[in-house]
Design an enzyme around this catalytic site. Structure first.
Site, PDB file in Angstrom:
ATOM      1  N   ASN A 350     -30.987  30.761   4.456  1.00  0.00           N
ATOM      2  CA  ASN A 350     -32.516  31.153   4.504  1.00  0.00           C
ATOM      3  C   ASN A 350     -32.392  32.306   3.287  1.00  0.00           C
ATOM      4  OD1 ASN A 350     -34.870  33.218   4.929  1.00  0.00           O
ATOM      5  ND2 ASN A 350     -35.448  31.548   6.168  1.00  0.00           N
ATOM      6  N   ARG A 395     -36.400  34.239   2.648  1.00  0.00           N
ATOM      7  CA  ARG A 395     -37.546  33.204   2.553  1.00  0.00           C
ATOM      8  C   ARG A 395     -38.395  33.686   3.778  1.00  0.00           C
ATOM      9  NH1 ARG A 395     -39.705  28.539   3.936  1.00  0.00           N
ATOM     10  NH2 ARG A 395     -40.813  27.229   2.426  1.00  0.00           N
ATOM     11  N   CYS A 396     -38.011  34.191   4.803  1.00  0.00           N
ATOM     12  CA  CYS A 396     -38.746  34.424   5.808  1.00  0.00           C
ATOM     13  C   CYS A 396     -39.772  35.346   5.725  1.00  0.00           C
ATOM     14  CB  CYS A 396     -37.975  34.639   7.078  1.00  0.00           C
ATOM     15  SG  CYS A 396     -37.013  33.328   8.043  1.00  0.00           S
ATOM     16  N   MET A 397     -39.040  36.579   4.840  1.00  0.00           N
ATOM     17  CA  MET A 397     -39.828  37.758   4.712  1.00  0.00           C
ATOM     18  C   MET A 397     -40.922  37.514   3.340  1.00  0.00           C
ATOM     19  SD  MET A 397     -36.849  40.581   5.496  1.00  0.00           S
ATOM     20  CE  MET A 397     -35.897  39.980   4.099  1.00  0.00           C
TER      21      MET A 397
END
EC number: 3.5.3.6
Length: 406
Positions: A350, A395-397
């Site tokens: 990620n 990427r999630c954040m």
């Protein structure tokens, strides 16, 4: 080109929304963390230091970082936006008529900064300075929440995702995250940065019940050249993907949606936990989940109202055709079988691409980062010992709102 535009996963990243979730994380306990979709309680101080490092890393690369709480505070300066948000969060049906009115009046006594903090971080019954003629208040434990904290707002990628010249304000799969969408609806509708811009909006109707059509941004990869790659996961359904595809085609923001089937497992709850795009033909992949024979469908427009949905035999060939490539450089999670599983769990795949071949990644995933380096990918390491326990990486954040195409 509209400056609010995300044309790829790897083009120059110019502007992004992040969230520093101080109040929400401080409300996480061993008792409530699982209901709030966290596996554990984080050290608030360490998590915030790690997030500050993430922000600084992006800014050092020339990325304009916007913080969600600042955007919400600025949105609340608009009286219409404030009234709309409180109406949708403090209803008579949720709290009872008298109690709802008193909560709303109490919240209106706060500054916009304080109100934004409460809406994002939660409010406990013990913090209310009044006793209402309310059975709900009388029956509730003082440390129960009047307004639940939203620690998952940390993962700004999920709640809204920009796809070429439009934004999907996502109907979230889990009850603990559904309120997040209205914060983004308000920001995109009333914040001065967005209110005067012309862009397509998907799933924007806050009054519609989207039923089983759920979608989260961690499953959506804008791979470029008019193509969108979406994972069918525990959070994103086929119905959600088909509805998104129809809206993308109606607004001429995409020509093809590629859907792939993921296991419904927490370790790979979103596509970007097992696959991200790092350079023109380079992808990071967790091979236990992503392979050429996985279930894959190509969705294209069929006239004005319908979709053409075809099951495809080879995912890698579909990907190469969409990106007009002759080959793919697949970098698999590093280490032996045990190490690879551990590093995937800690979001080794990620990564957030800043520009072709330059990514932000957790430094703890040493085996995978070494493979990136050997493949010519420059890793900008950040500490994620606490943030990673929330089950999300760089990427999630992050929610890019301005990124070049390819």
């Amino acid at each position: 080109m509209n400056k609010l535009f995300v044309g790829s996963e790897i083009g120059q990243l110019r502007r992004v929304i992040l969230h520093r979730p101080e109040r929400a994380l401080s409300h996480l306990t061993p008792t409530n963390c699982h209901n709030l979709l966290f596996d554990d309680v984080l050290s608030v101080e360490k998590a915030l230091l790690e997030h500050d490092q993430f922000v600084k890393t992006l800014e050092n690369q020339g990325v304009d970082v916007l913080l969600l709480q600042d955007l919400l505070e600025q949105t609340l300066e608009n009286p219409e936006a404030k009234e709309w948000l409180l109406k949708h969060q403090i209803s008579h049906y949720r709290f009872g008529p008298t109690f709802a009115n008193q909560i709303r009046s109490f919240l209106l006594e706060h500054s916009n900064k304080e109100l934004a903090s409460i809406l994002l971080g939660g409010l406990a019954f013990i913090e209310l300075p009044f006793k209402a003629p309310s059975m709900l208040q009388q029956l509730s434990d003082p440390f129960d929440f009047v307004i639940d904290p939203l620690p998952n707002h940390l993962f700004t990628r999920d709640t809204s995702c920009w796809i070429y010249g439009g934004v999907s304000i996502n109907p979230m799969a889990k009850a603990a995250r559904k309120r997040e969408s209205n914060h983004l609806r308000a920001i995109y509708r009333w914040h001065p940065l967005f209110s005067n811009q012309d862009f397509a909006r998907y799933f924007e109707d806050e009054n519609r019940y989207y039923d089983n059509a759920t979608i989260e941004g961690g499953d959506v990869l804008v791979i470029g050249k008019g193509n969108v790659l979406v994972g069918i996961s525990e959070r994103t359904t086929p119905q959600g993907i088909e509805n998104l595809a129809k809206q993308l085609f109606r607004t001429h923001q995409a020509k093809q949606v590629i859907a792939i089937k993921l296991p419904e497992d927490r370790s790979c709850m979103h596509l970007d936990t097992v696959m991200t795009h790092m350079d023109h033909n380079v992808f990071s992949v967790y091979p236990r989940v992503i392979d050429k024979n996985m279930g894959c469908w190509s969705i294209t427009p069929c006239g004005e109202q319908h979709l053409d949905i075809k099951e495809m035999p080879n995912f890698q060939n579909v990907l190469m055709s969409a990106l007009e490539l002759d080959n793919l450089n697949i970098i698999t999670t590093g280490g032996d079988s045990y190490e690879a599983e551990r590093e995937q769990w800690h979001d080794a795949n990620n990564v957030l691409t800043i520009k072709p071949g330059v990514v932000v990644a957790y430094e703890r995933n040493t085996y995978t980062n070494e493979k990136y380096d050997k493949a010519g990918i420059h890793v900008l390491p950040i500490t994620g010992d606490e943030l990673g326990r929330g089950r999300g990486g760089a990427r999630c954040m992050s929610c890019p709102i301005e990124r070049d195409g390819i």
